[in-house]
Scaffold this motif. Sequence first.
Motif, short mmCIF file in Angstrom:
data_model
loop_
_atom_site.label_atom_id
_atom_site.label_comp_id
_atom_site.label_asym_id
_atom_site.label_seq_id
_atom_site.Cartn_x
_atom_site.Cartn_y
_atom_site.Cartn_z
N TYR A 176 2.32 97.03 63.72
CA TYR A 176 1.16 97.10 62.83
C TYR A 176 1.31 96.09 61.67
N VAL A 177 2.50 96.08 61.06
CA VAL A 177 2.75 95.15 59.95
C VAL A 177 2.64 93.70 60.41
N GLN A 178 3.24 93.42 61.59
CA GLN A 178 3.23 92.06 62.10
C GLN A 178 1.82 91.57 62.40
N ARG A 179 1.00 92.42 62.95
CA ARG A 179 -0.31 91.97 63.40
C ARG A 179 -1.37 92.01 62.31
N TYR A 180 -1.38 93.10 61.53
CA TYR A 180 -2.50 93.29 60.62
C TYR A 180 -2.20 92.89 59.16
N ILE A 181 -0.93 92.81 58.78
CA ILE A 181 -0.60 92.44 57.39
C ILE A 181 -0.06 91.02 57.32
N LEU A 182 1.03 90.78 58.02
CA LEU A 182 1.60 89.44 57.99
C LEU A 182 0.72 88.45 58.74
N GLY A 183 0.09 88.96 59.81
CA GLY A 183 -0.74 88.05 60.62
C GLY A 183 -1.98 87.59 59.88
N SER A 184 -2.46 88.40 58.94
CA SER A 184 -3.64 88.01 58.20
C SER A 184 -3.32 86.99 57.10
#
Length: 693
Positions: free
Chosen positions: A685-693
């Motif tokens: 979740y962190v990788q895709r939705y926080i860091l990825g943004s």
Amino acid sequence: MPASFLDAVWLVPALPLLGAFLMLLIGSRLSNKIISWLCCGTIFGSFLIALGIFRDLLGLPATDRIYEKIIFTWFPAIPYITDGGNAANFQIEWGYLVDPLSSVMILVVTGVGFLIHVYSIGYMAHEGGYYRYFGYLNLFMFMMLTLVLSNNLLTMFVGWEGVGLCSYLLIGFWFLKKSASDAGKKAFIVNRVGDAGFLLGIFLTITTFGTLSFTDINAALASNAFAVGAPAITAITMFLFIGATGKSAQIPLYVWLPDAMEGPTPVSALIHAATMVTAGVYMVARMNGLYQLAPTTMAVVAAVGALTALFAASMALVQNDIKKILAYSTISQLGYMFLACGMGAFAAGIFHVSTHAYFKALLFLGSGAVIHALSGEQDIRKMGGLWSKLPVTGKTFVIGALAIAGIFPLAGFFSKDEVLWRTFANDVGHGDLFTKILWGVAMFTALLTAFYMFRLVFVTFFGVSRVPQETAHHVHEAPRSMTVPLMILAVLSVVGGWVGIPAALGGGNRFEHFLAPVFASHVELGAVEHAHSLEIGLMVFSVGVAVFAIWLAYYFYIRHTEIPEQIVYRLPGVHRLLYNKYYVDEIYDAVFVEGPVLGKSLATTLGRFDLKVIDETGVDGTAWLTRSISRLSIWWDTWIVDGAVNSLGWLVWTLNWPARVLQTGMVQRYALWMATGIVLFLLYYVQRYILGS
């Protein structure tokens, strides 16, 4: 009451089913008196309806005495393609067929069954499980009536299996007694062997005729579409006869019936004298159209019947258990019935079924009265001198013995003489020598029958009393609930054969004429023309043989009681062979029950008889054979049977490896995996939705 009893035929089996349902549902809450009234009342109701059905049939022209009542469609229409490429439908309906044959059978089953139910009130009065006993009896009556009223082979098979189940329950009724529970299991298993043949016959009938309906099969046979001796017809009849040998206790599947005497005596009278064991004879008679087209099978049926009659009678000569003597007698008399059917005299076979039901039920119930009076004693060597103490039982028992011996003018004389005469006179293509050999075997069996039956009478009721002192002082006649059925059966044992008085004696053999439409021949089967003088001469001869046998029994067991002991002393091997019933049970136990592998079993069996086969080189052929069979059996068991099971287990064990890793049964491990999953989900979740943004 209904305007036509034929329309109410469904009530004949339904009433006993209702009684069984009530007993098994609420029977434990009812008093013995209410149970007796309910269960006996249902059978009496069925008997009254059966009488009405018989009356209705008599009121119809002979050619119209057939009625089919369809209750519901069991198997809906199933489309299939015939051998000729035509489309057809296979359908099974639950229905009842009423004709002269089934009407006779339901009269016998309900009439004798009712008397045995009444007798059971006194016999089982002080036994536990009273409601369970009568529930089983009613259930058995439902199954037997279903069997004889069925309009097709599959519904008949339901009743066929049902009476097998009920026999298991009733034989093993005293289930805390090991010998009784073992006997019930033996009866059940041996009958399953025969039933395998019955099922194969049913399957082959479907593929040959596309139907299991008796009326449809008879219509196909009447069209002359099948030749005499057709392989399919021969195979069907052979398979069906295998089933009959199990249910009706013929060689080689007769071994269950003597052990079945471990059950209560009324059970012996109902199941193993009057009804269930005649199911095989009834089935062969019902399928007579097929058997008439299979002369090879007819010859096998006649030969097995004659051999069984002689084989069982020889064993009855030396038995000492009062019920087992009657058991072997039943096997022998069933052999007579099959002999008649094998000679094309189906009506004579059914005639003997009906008369045998009267006098054999009488003899079994009489033996039960003796056992009841002697506090459970069944060994005739511990009896004697009971004639004055048990007057009703003694007199009725003698009437039954005279009937089975074939003494004129009792019922057994007319039915047994009809079997003997048809064996002598019928021309069914078996060959004159074969026919006369069968007649000779049957006549010699008649001599043995009269001898062992009056050995039983003289040893039990006459001579010096050998009853132990502790039992002798309270020997008493049975209650009226037991003696009244004995008296009624005694009357039937006298007059029950008068419906079949032959033309040679001035009668019209009304019984045979009544059944004639059922046994209409599709081929040339019938009696060779003989003068009445010959038939009467053979009657006189058969009665003379019976009288001589009775006198011989009197001479041996009343006048000179030392003679039997001298015979045993001089012929110990023969006596031992007969007393141990030719060791057939021991052979079956060694081969099929006790031995872990067939080779060891065979070696054990041959070893018991000290049988060895030494060839000219000095090699023990028996030992080589048993070693070879043993090695083959071990290889087969290890690599084929165990190998297949173990291979399947290994395959499942291998394929479920991922699941085994996860499913360990440890809570801590499950918590760790859950935490790991949550962490991985959060990282994703962190990788895709926080860091990825």
